[in-house]
Design an enzyme around this catalytic site. Structure first.
Site, PDB file in Angstrom:
ATOM      1  CB  SER A 155      12.816   7.838  -4.493  1.00  0.00           C
ATOM      2  OG  SER A 155      14.224   7.936  -4.355  1.00  0.00           O
ATOM      3  NE  ARG A 158       8.142 -15.699   4.392  1.00  0.00           N
ATOM      4  CZ  ARG A 158       7.729 -16.634   5.250  1.00  0.00           C
ATOM      5  NH1 ARG A 158       7.089 -16.288   6.351  1.00  0.00           N
ATOM      6  NH2 ARG A 158       7.957 -17.902   5.019  1.00  0.00           N
ATOM      7  CD  GLU A 169       7.173 -16.382   0.942  1.00  0.00           C
ATOM      8  OE1 GLU A 169       7.011 -17.548   0.534  1.00  0.00           O
ATOM      9  OE2 GLU A 169       7.297 -16.089   2.156  1.00  0.00           O
TER      10      GLU A 169
END
Length: 207
Positions: A174, A148, A151
């Site tokens: 960074s 997730r 995603e």
């Protein structure tokens, strides 16, 4: 008065423990059996989220220190939040040490040894050398919670990039000069996970 019973905390995912860092919850047996049962049910409800343990399928990908640390963590019944307070580090940073994703300082090793009752010499030997980061993760991730997060980047990666470029110019955030924290918010719609990523902005250099 009968003796005070104790109940071990089970293991599983990480969360905040309502009763601190002890691996046993003590409940005084005062009053009737039904009173005690209600007290236990209330305690069980408040402690509904067990602590994080090591997934055995990851053993071959992790350093030997991971198994030592997670075993001691489970025996002590400590959350990463509780460990972070004892060690003086962010809880995500402490979890990274457990998974071999960060290099500990000598002070980190000493404090982990003291809190988890692991011989310092053993822990120092197991956590020596440089971390071999990223070995635990498949791409795309197969674990649903980690997927997730992946995603989110799939869906919002370019929107993040566009907004960051407008605010900072041509560069990159960074992941080395970096910190993160995980917080929990609750409102009338339920619980919300709040993940904050903070990285130094690095402009691309001309050459």
């Amino acid at each position: 008065m009968p003796p005070i019973p104790s109940f071990p905390i089970s293991s599983g995912i990480a969360t905040r423990l309502a009763f601190g860092a002890s691996n046993r919850v003590l409940l005084p047996l005062i009053g009737t059996t039904s009173t005690y049962r209600r007290a236990f049910q209330t305690t069980a409800f408040r402690m509904s989220h067990p602590i994080a343990t090591l997934d055995t399928s990851l053993h071959s990908r992790l350093p030997s220190s991971s198994q030592s640390l997670f075993t001691a963590k489970a025996q002590k019944g400590l959350t990463f939040e509780a460990l972070a307070k004892e060690i003086g580090r962010n809880e995500v940073a402490v979890a990274a040490l457990f998974y071999g994703q960060a290099q500990p300082s000598p002070e980190d090793i000493t404090k982990l040894s003291q809190v988890l009752d692991i011989p310092e010499e053993q822990l120092s030997q197991q956590m020596s050398g440089f971390p071999d980061r990223g070995r635990t993760l498949d791409l795309p991730p197969r674990e649903p919670l980690i997927y997730r997060l992946f995603e989110i980047v799939q869906n919002y990666g370019y929107p993040f990039k566009a907004v960051l470029n407008e605010k900072f110019g041509d560069g990159i955030m960074s992941a080395i000069s970096f910190s993160a924290k995980v917080e929990k918010e609750t409102d009338d719609k339920g619980d919300w996970a709040v993940i904050t990523l903070r990285g130094k902005w690095l402009p691309y250099t001309r050459f």
